[in-house]
Write a protein that holds these residues in place. Structure first.
Motif, PDB file in Angstrom:
ATOM      1  N   VAL A  87     -11.793  -6.679   2.533  1.00  0.00           N
ATOM      2  CA  VAL A  87     -10.523  -6.783   1.947  1.00  0.00           C
ATOM      3  C   VAL A  87     -10.050  -6.876   0.209  1.00  0.00           C
ATOM      4  CG1 VAL A  87      -7.939  -7.786   2.717  1.00  0.00           C
ATOM      5  CG2 VAL A  87      -9.951  -7.039   4.343  1.00  0.00           C
ATOM      6  N   GLN A  88     -10.772  -7.719  -0.091  1.00  0.00           N
ATOM      7  CA  GLN A  88     -10.499  -8.277  -1.346  1.00  0.00           C
ATOM      8  C   GLN A  88     -10.447  -6.952  -2.488  1.00  0.00           C
ATOM      9  OE1 GLN A  88     -13.464 -11.748  -1.884  1.00  0.00           O
ATOM     10  NE2 GLN A  88     -11.691 -12.419  -3.370  1.00  0.00           N
ATOM     11  N   GLN A  89     -11.478  -5.797  -2.528  1.00  0.00           N
ATOM     12  CA  GLN A  89     -11.066  -4.740  -3.037  1.00  0.00           C
ATOM     13  C   GLN A  89     -10.756  -3.888  -3.429  1.00  0.00           C
ATOM     14  OE1 GLN A  89     -14.241  -4.954  -4.247  1.00  0.00           O
ATOM     15  NE2 GLN A  89     -14.634  -6.842  -2.892  1.00  0.00           N
ATOM     16  N   ALA A  90      -8.789  -4.576  -2.374  1.00  0.00           N
ATOM     17  CA  ALA A  90      -8.186  -3.587  -2.340  1.00  0.00           C
ATOM     18  C   ALA A  90      -6.622  -4.280  -3.251  1.00  0.00           C
ATOM     19  CB  ALA A  90      -7.562  -3.469  -0.770  1.00  0.00           C
ATOM     20  N   GLU A  91      -7.312  -5.465  -3.656  1.00  0.00           N
ATOM     21  CA  GLU A  91      -6.621  -6.086  -4.377  1.00  0.00           C
ATOM     22  C   GLU A  91      -5.922  -5.233  -5.594  1.00  0.00           C
ATOM     23  OE1 GLU A  91      -6.065 -10.237  -6.706  1.00  0.00           O
ATOM     24  OE2 GLU A  91      -7.593  -9.858  -5.927  1.00  0.00           O
ATOM     25  N   GLY A  92      -6.877  -4.530  -6.752  1.00  0.00           N
ATOM     26  CA  GLY A  92      -6.636  -3.771  -7.764  1.00  0.00           C
ATOM     27  C   GLY A  92      -5.534  -2.763  -7.244  1.00  0.00           C
ATOM     28  N   ALA A  93      -5.469  -2.147  -6.029  1.00  0.00           N
ATOM     29  CA  ALA A  93      -5.078  -1.181  -5.317  1.00  0.00           C
ATOM     30  C   ALA A  93      -2.963  -1.362  -5.062  1.00  0.00           C
ATOM     31  CB  ALA A  93      -5.606  -0.106  -3.743  1.00  0.00           C
ATOM     32  N   LEU A  94      -2.945  -2.827  -4.643  1.00  0.00           N
ATOM     33  CA  LEU A  94      -2.054  -2.896  -4.092  1.00  0.00           C
ATOM     34  C   LEU A  94      -2.163  -4.327  -5.981  1.00  0.00           C
ATOM     35  CD1 LEU A  94      -2.907  -4.047  -0.671  1.00  0.00           C
ATOM     36  CD2 LEU A  94      -1.319  -2.388  -1.526  1.00  0.00           C
ATOM     37  N   ALA A  95      -1.572  -3.761  -6.745  1.00  0.00           N
ATOM     38  CA  ALA A  95      -1.183  -4.576  -8.267  1.00  0.00           C
ATOM     39  C   ALA A  95       0.388  -4.512  -7.685  1.00  0.00           C
ATOM     40  CB  ALA A  95      -2.177  -4.550  -9.173  1.00  0.00           C
ATOM     41  N   GLY A  96       1.063  -5.600  -7.825  1.00  0.00           N
ATOM     42  CA  GLY A  96       2.699  -5.523  -7.509  1.00  0.00           C
ATOM     43  C   GLY A  96       3.377  -5.383  -6.914  1.00  0.00           C
ATOM     44  N   PHE A  97       1.981  -4.617  -5.548  1.00  0.00           N
ATOM     45  CA  PHE A  97       2.553  -4.567  -3.821  1.00  0.00           C
ATOM     46  C   PHE A  97       3.497  -5.961  -3.997  1.00  0.00           C
ATOM     47  CE2 PHE A  97       2.680  -4.953   0.329  1.00  0.00           C
ATOM     48  CZ  PHE A  97       3.658  -4.244   0.618  1.00  0.00           C
ATOM     49  N   GLU A  98       4.644  -6.081  -3.451  1.00  0.00           N
ATOM     50  CA  GLU A  98       5.335  -7.690  -2.817  1.00  0.00           C
ATOM     51  C   GLU A  98       5.496  -7.189  -1.555  1.00  0.00           C
ATOM     52  OE1 GLU A  98       7.670  -8.773  -5.518  1.00  0.00           O
ATOM     53  OE2 GLU A  98       6.922  -9.348  -6.638  1.00  0.00           O
ATOM     54  N   GLY A  99       4.800  -6.930  -0.037  1.00  0.00           N
ATOM     55  CA  GLY A  99       5.656  -7.604   0.660  1.00  0.00           C
ATOM     56  C   GLY A  99       4.327  -7.676   1.890  1.00  0.00           C
ATOM     57  N   ASP A 100       4.649  -6.916   3.281  1.00  0.00           N
ATOM     58  CA  ASP A 100       3.300  -7.135   3.944  1.00  0.00           C
ATOM     59  C   ASP A 100       2.361  -6.520   3.952  1.00  0.00           C
ATOM     60  OD1 ASP A 100       5.605  -8.651   5.145  1.00  0.00           O
ATOM     61  OD2 ASP A 100       6.450  -7.453   6.494  1.00  0.00           O
ATOM     62  N   VAL A 101       1.175  -6.601   4.510  1.00  0.00           N
ATOM     63  CA  VAL A 101      -0.187  -5.977   4.123  1.00  0.00           C
ATOM     64  C   VAL A 101      -1.012  -6.399   6.498  1.00  0.00           C
ATOM     65  CG1 VAL A 101      -2.436  -5.659   3.400  1.00  0.00           C
ATOM     66  CG2 VAL A 101      -0.512  -6.647   1.680  1.00  0.00           C
ATOM     67  N   LEU A 102      -0.984  -4.841   6.571  1.00  0.00           N
ATOM     68  CA  LEU A 102      -2.190  -5.038   7.604  1.00  0.00           C
ATOM     69  C   LEU A 102      -2.951  -4.317   6.936  1.00  0.00           C
ATOM     70  CD1 LEU A 102       0.504  -3.318  10.570  1.00  0.00           C
ATOM     71  CD2 LEU A 102      -1.411  -4.772  10.713  1.00  0.00           C
ATOM     72  N   VAL A 103      -4.266  -5.249   7.748  1.00  0.00           N
ATOM     73  CA  VAL A 103      -5.932  -4.791   7.345  1.00  0.00           C
ATOM     74  C   VAL A 103      -5.947  -4.079   8.724  1.00  0.00           C
ATOM     75  CG1 VAL A 103      -7.855  -6.274   7.288  1.00  0.00           C
ATOM     76  CG2 VAL A 103      -5.669  -6.994   6.011  1.00  0.00           C
ATOM     77  N   LEU A 104      -6.077  -2.798   8.945  1.00  0.00           N
ATOM     78  CA  LEU A 104      -6.751  -2.573  10.004  1.00  0.00           C
ATOM     79  C   LEU A 104      -8.494  -2.121   9.549  1.00  0.00           C
ATOM     80  CD1 LEU A 104      -3.801  -0.020  10.985  1.00  0.00           C
ATOM     81  CD2 LEU A 104      -4.293  -2.542  11.447  1.00  0.00           C
ATOM     82  N   TYR A 105      -9.186  -0.972  10.737  1.00  0.00           N
ATOM     83  CA  TYR A 105     -10.708  -0.756  11.100  1.00  0.00           C
ATOM     84  C   TYR A 105     -10.485   0.364  11.196  1.00  0.00           C
ATOM     85  CZ  TYR A 105     -11.776  -6.577  10.303  1.00  0.00           C
ATOM     86  OH  TYR A 105     -12.283  -7.001  10.232  1.00  0.00           O
ATOM     87  N   GLY A 106     -11.230   1.496  10.251  1.00  0.00           N
ATOM     88  CA  GLY A 106     -11.791   2.652  10.010  1.00  0.00           C
ATOM     89  C   GLY A 106     -12.161   3.276  11.946  1.00  0.00           C
ATOM     90  N   ASP A 107     -13.138   2.180  12.555  1.00  0.00           N
ATOM     91  CA  ASP A 107     -13.781   2.788  13.751  1.00  0.00           C
ATOM     92  C   ASP A 107     -13.287   1.817  14.426  1.00  0.00           C
ATOM     93  OD1 ASP A 107     -14.452  -0.065  13.174  1.00  0.00           O
ATOM     94  OD2 ASP A 107     -16.096  -0.182  12.627  1.00  0.00           O
ATOM     95  N   VAL A 108     -11.859   1.376  14.727  1.00  0.00           N
ATOM     96  CA  VAL A 108     -10.704   0.745  15.965  1.00  0.00           C
ATOM     97  C   VAL A 108      -9.752   1.859  15.679  1.00  0.00           C
ATOM     98  CG1 VAL A 108      -9.399  -0.826  16.304  1.00  0.00           C
ATOM     99  CG2 VAL A 108     -12.311  -1.252  15.069  1.00  0.00           C
ATOM    100  N   PRO A 109      -9.984   3.069  16.297  1.00  0.00           N
ATOM    101  CA  PRO A 109      -9.129   4.078  15.775  1.00  0.00           C
ATOM    102  C   PRO A 109      -7.169   4.588  16.773  1.00  0.00           C
ATOM    103  CG  PRO A 109     -10.184   4.928  16.838  1.00  0.00           C
ATOM    104  CD  PRO A 109     -11.062   3.862  16.870  1.00  0.00           C
ATOM    105  N   PHE A 110      -7.587   3.298  17.436  1.00  0.00           N
ATOM    106  CA  PHE A 110      -6.389   3.996  19.179  1.00  0.00           C
ATOM    107  C   PHE A 110      -5.264   2.456  19.104  1.00  0.00           C
ATOM    108  CE2 PHE A 110     -10.032   6.894  20.380  1.00  0.00           C
ATOM    109  CZ  PHE A 110      -9.088   8.093  20.490  1.00  0.00           C
TER     110      PHE A 110
END
Length: 454
Positions: A87-110
């Motif tokens: 999850v830490q690796q996503a911090e750069g892509a979310l730089a400047g984002f102020e809001g809610d974050v949902l952490v999901l898994y690609g192999d939990v599809p439903f």
């Protein structure tokens, strides 16, 4: 923006190597009901209209980038040091984002959009929890991490390998899915250590850190444990397919479709069936099928990328390939294959026929063994058959060719030139008749056979 007008970002973890799949295809790109499991998840995510989406990848990143085609930012986790590290690796892509974050898994599809909304809604409850965790209560808790909670308030999160016997007796399990404000999420992640049995950075530890700070954390419990079932092997993929198909069959019957043997019918993720459709046993729907009201699809038929209008009759053993457009009251019978072709209103191809790259007019009849010869080895060509035309059995229509309205093509013809309206086209070699020749032949051959035995 979510319904509550809070900016929303999604982080999908998909960095695992998926070694149990034993596949060159990335685990989250394996299909269920003809659709990659990652796409099932993103479709549900789309209902929440997130402002940003980040997929954390490792092995097979190029496959994910190609599949996503720019719909989500990519973050790389290399090496893989645990879920918190991912999850830490996503911090750069979310730089400047102020809001809610949902952490999901690609192999939990439903995971449903409603469940995601419930997690975000709980995040903004009166107690303002630092982290919301999605919990579930499976029939067998196995080695899932446990959530120690009371009245929805979490007291402790613990991985199974680190849990005491008393904690393992708890049936409330951690799905791994979490919600947090961006500012809280990455601040908590920075404090996660790896002093545990696996030496990894565990995402659930952010809950324990927040609790140690005196901040509340909450659990939302899904009533459907299947919603959070992970898929890590071919067997689990097949089980997920089976669960999805079972629900889709029930939905079809609830919508007014008759399934003669429901367990033998296989749907695609986007199959559309009208009312009073009858589907006999062992029918398979590939992607892109639309069937109107009052259609019968007989046993052992396969449809993909096809449209079937009302009161049409399909099969048994019919094959409708992409581009098949079957109009009202048309008949596609036994061992008939239709590809990129229109069967007009009331047109018939009752058996043993191939119709490709063609337009068949209303009321036309294609006899057994009719073939549209649409491919010359380099290019595809079109056959046009006029209204009420009659094509005799075992005829080859060599495209490009046009058969006029009310025309007749005699059985056994190979037609390479256009046939006008109302014409008869007979393309056969002249028949040679030799009276008595067969009798003489048999007499000679019997005599030779007898002489050889003597």
């Amino acid at each position: 923006m979510t319904e509550a007008s809070h900016p929303l970002a999604i982080i999908v973890l998909a960095a695992g190597k998926g070694t149990r799949m034993k596949s060159d295809t990335h685990k989250v790109l394996h299909p269920i009901a003809g659709r990659p499991m990652l796409e099932h998840l993103l479709a549900s995510v789309g209902e929440l209209s997130p402002e940003r989406q980040v997929v954390v990848a490792g092995h097979g990143r190029d496959q994910l980038e190609k599949a996503l085609a720019g719909r989500a930012a990519m973050a790389l986790q290399e090496p893989q040091l645990g879920t918190a590290h991912a999850v830490q690796q996503a911090e750069g892509a979310l730089a400047g984002f102020e809001g809610d974050v949902l952490v999901l898994y690609g192999d939990v599809p439903f995971v449903s959009a409603d469940t995601m909304r419930a997690m975000i809604g709980r995040l903004h409850g009166a107690d303002q929890p630092a982290v919301v965790v999605l919990g579930f209560e499976p029939d067998d808790a196995l080695a899932y991490g446990r959530i120690i909670a009371k009245d929805g308030a979490i007291a402790k999160m613990v991985e199974f390998k680190d849990a005491s016997a008393e904690e393992r007796a708890c049936r409330l399990c951690n799905s791994g899915l979490m919600a947090a404000r961006a500012s809280d999420l990455f601040a908590l992640l920075a404090r996660v250590g790896n002093d545990n049995a696996q030496g990894e950075y565990y995402l659930p530890d952010i809950v324990n850190i927040a609790l140690a700070d005196g901040r509340p954390c909450a659990v939302v419990v899904t009533a459907d444990a299947d919603e959070v079932a992970g898929i890590n092997s071919r067997a689990e993929l097949a089980e997920a397919e089976g669960r999805w198909q079972k629900r889709r069959r029930l939905q079809a019957m609830d919508d007014g479709v008759t399934l003669v043997a429901p367990e033998t019918v296989w749907f695609s993720w986007d199959t559309k069936l009208g009312r009073d459709v009858v589907v006999e046993p062992n029918v398979v729907f590939g992607p892109g099928v639309e069937v109107a009201d009052h259609v019968t699809i007989h046993a052992f038929s396969h449809l993909a990328g096809a449209k079937v209008a009302s009161q049409a009759d399909i099969g048994p053993y019919a094959r409708l390939r992409p581009g098949a457009d079957i109009r009202e009251k048309a008949r596609v019978g036994n061992f008939v294959e239709i590809k990129n072709a229109v069967m007009g209103v009331g047109a018939k191809a009752n058996h043993l026929t191939y119709v490709g790259d063609a337009q068949v007019g209303a009321g036309a009849n294609l006899g057994a063994g009719t073939i549209t010869c649409n491919y010359d080895g380099y290019f595809k060509h079109k056959t046009i058959i006029g209204e009420r035309a009659f094509i005799g059995s075992n005829s080859a229509l060599i495209a490009p060719v046009k058969i006029g309205a009310d025309a007749i093509v005699a059985a056994g013809s190979a037609v390479s030139r256009d046939v006008g309206d109302g014409e008869l086209r007979l393309v056969r070699a002249e028949q040679l008749v030799k009276p008595g020749w067969a009798d003489q032949f048999h007499d000679i051959m019997r005599r030779r056979k007898a002489e050889k035995k003597g």
